[in-house]
Motif scaffolding. Sequence first.
Motif, short mmCIF file in Angstrom:
data_model
loop_
_atom_site.label_atom_id
_atom_site.label_comp_id
_atom_site.label_asym_id
_atom_site.label_seq_id
_atom_site.Cartn_x
_atom_site.Cartn_y
_atom_site.Cartn_z
N MET A 1 0.86 -1.19 0.00
CA MET A 1 0.00 0.00 0.00
C MET A 1 0.89 1.24 0.00
O MET A 1 2.11 1.12 0.16
CB MET A 1 -0.90 0.00 1.24
CG MET A 1 -1.92 -1.12 1.31
SD MET A 1 -2.90 -1.08 2.83
CE MET A 1 -3.86 0.43 2.58
N PRO A 2 0.30 2.42 -0.17
CA PRO A 2 1.10 3.65 -0.04
C PRO A 2 1.78 3.70 1.33
O PRO A 2 1.31 3.10 2.31
CB PRO A 2 0.06 4.76 -0.18
CG PRO A 2 -1.05 4.14 -0.96
CD PRO A 2 -1.09 2.70 -0.54
N THR B 1 -1.72 2.83 -6.01
CA THR B 1 -1.11 1.75 -6.80
C THR B 1 0.34 2.00 -7.18
O THR B 1 0.83 3.13 -7.15
CB THR B 1 -1.90 1.50 -8.11
OG1 THR B 1 -1.60 2.55 -9.05
CG2 THR B 1 -3.39 1.44 -7.87
N LYS B 2 0.97 0.90 -7.61
CA LYS B 2 2.35 0.93 -8.09
C LYS B 2 2.41 0.95 -9.61
O LYS B 2 3.42 0.61 -10.21
CB LYS B 2 3.10 -0.30 -7.57
CG LYS B 2 2.49 -1.63 -8.02
CD LYS B 2 3.22 -2.82 -7.44
CE LYS B 2 2.57 -4.14 -7.84
NZ LYS B 2 3.24 -5.30 -7.23
N PRO C 1 3.15 5.81 -3.91
CA PRO C 1 3.35 7.12 -3.28
C PRO C 1 3.77 6.99 -1.83
O PRO C 1 3.38 6.05 -1.13
CB PRO C 1 1.97 7.77 -3.40
CG PRO C 1 1.02 6.64 -3.48
CD PRO C 1 1.74 5.57 -4.26
N ASP C 2 4.56 7.95 -1.39
CA ASP C 2 4.92 8.01 0.02
C ASP C 2 3.72 8.46 0.85
O ASP C 2 3.59 8.09 2.01
CB ASP C 2 6.08 8.99 0.21
CG ASP C 2 7.32 8.56 -0.54
OD1 ASP C 2 8.11 7.79 0.02
OD2 ASP C 2 7.46 8.97 -1.71
N ILE D 1 -6.35 -3.63 -6.89
CA ILE D 1 -5.63 -3.94 -8.13
C ILE D 1 -4.13 -3.83 -7.95
O ILE D 1 -3.36 -4.47 -8.69
CB ILE D 1 -6.08 -3.06 -9.32
CG1 ILE D 1 -5.80 -1.57 -9.07
CG2 ILE D 1 -7.54 -3.31 -9.66
CD1 ILE D 1 -5.95 -0.70 -10.32
N ASN D 2 -3.72 -3.06 -6.95
CA ASN D 2 -2.28 -2.98 -6.67
C ASN D 2 -1.72 -4.33 -6.28
O ASN D 2 -0.54 -4.62 -6.50
CB ASN D 2 -2.03 -1.98 -5.55
CG ASN D 2 -0.58 -1.66 -5.36
OD1 ASN D 2 0.10 -1.24 -6.30
ND2 ASN D 2 -0.07 -1.85 -4.15
N ASN D 3 -2.59 -5.18 -5.73
CA ASN D 3 -2.13 -6.47 -5.21
C ASN D 3 -2.65 -7.68 -5.97
O ASN D 3 -1.98 -8.71 -6.00
CB ASN D 3 -2.53 -6.57 -3.74
CG ASN D 3 -1.77 -5.58 -2.88
OD1 ASN D 3 -0.61 -5.78 -2.57
ND2 ASN D 3 -2.40 -4.47 -2.53
N SER D 4 -3.82 -7.60 -6.56
CA SER D 4 -4.33 -8.76 -7.30
C SER D 4 -4.51 -8.51 -8.79
O SER D 4 -4.86 -9.42 -9.53
CB SER D 4 -5.64 -9.27 -6.69
OG SER D 4 -6.67 -8.32 -6.80
#
Length: 374
Positions: free
Chosen positions: A7-8, A144-145, A167-168, A251-254
């Motif tokens: 996550m961020p 997201t990445k 993002p930080d 969606i960042n993870n799956s």
Amino acid sequence: MAFNFTMPGRTIMGQGAFDSAIPYIREMGKKALIVTGKIITKTGLTGKIQKKLEGAGIASAVFNDLPGEPDDKMIISAVQVYRSEKCDFIIGLGGGTPLDTAKAVAAMSVLKCELIDWAGKEMKGDFPPLVLIPTTAGTGSEATKFFVYTDTKTDAKLLMKGDDLLPDLALVDFNYTLSAPRGITVATGMDALTHAVEAYTSKKASPLTDFYCLDAIERIFKMLPLAAKDGNNIAARESLAIAAYEAGVAINNSSVTIVHGMSRPIGALFHVPHGISNAMLICECLKFALDGAESRFADIARRIGAGDFISALEGLTKELEIPTLRQYGIDLKKFEEFSPKMAKDALASGSPSNTRKEVSEADILKIYKILREK
């Protein structure tokens, strides 16, 4: 089976999020490049953010030359401004285009090669601090990445990725979405819904992403029609901002599946806004995917109180007046001509392979054909 979940670095959500974030922003540097759009600048929001930064002893420069969705030329121009203004960190302010561009600028301010050289690879580097502030409830880019951009030499819409792009600091204040017109509200809301449904039915889904997905889907089905009717509905705007973030985390993870894979080429070649191209595709793509994940689609139907998810989805797209390709004004002959390239690009993106069913080029071409004939 183990799964990774990212996550961020920090998220501040709710009214007054920016003011609460000032102590963290001060630690990032003395000068920020604000990447935003001309419309956001005209609303005065960019100026308000600059004043808040100034009050905290932080200087800023603005890059808002973003006439459409990100492409390599825009990104290069923004990097040049970042360097010439001697900025220390980046703030992305706006919808998907400014937020994605901000990520790309952070990466390319450090990396010495061309952006396309990183296609299909994990982008890595000691990137400058990044703050993302969404003004729409849909893209989920603040969580997201990933970022998407169009390579102008090939007309290919490419998905770039890397944990170092996260993002930080993500700041989610629903008040910033109140000025979004109906069209943008619908497009971004459908984008978030697509994220949540695809992430839930993806091969890479996990118990944590499932939690975020189902809550986001329920919120969007309930609140998107209300926000579309009345943009000043505070409860709807707040709920949709939460849902967009949840779907972004998911969606960042799956990851996404067939809808996004098929949507990106339409956006690149016919310049259809991303949320609308997703909305045009979602019903037909998920009809195709249904028999590969029947129990998961049944879960979604139960969560939204529907007997059948696809029927409920078709009802939602009708209520929101999602256009067909023909109604949108796309040249259907050109669409047919470009379909083989689009199908190849869709498969090459890797997203369709996350579908819980094998997806072939012929399958994609068949769905594109159904869309043409609507």
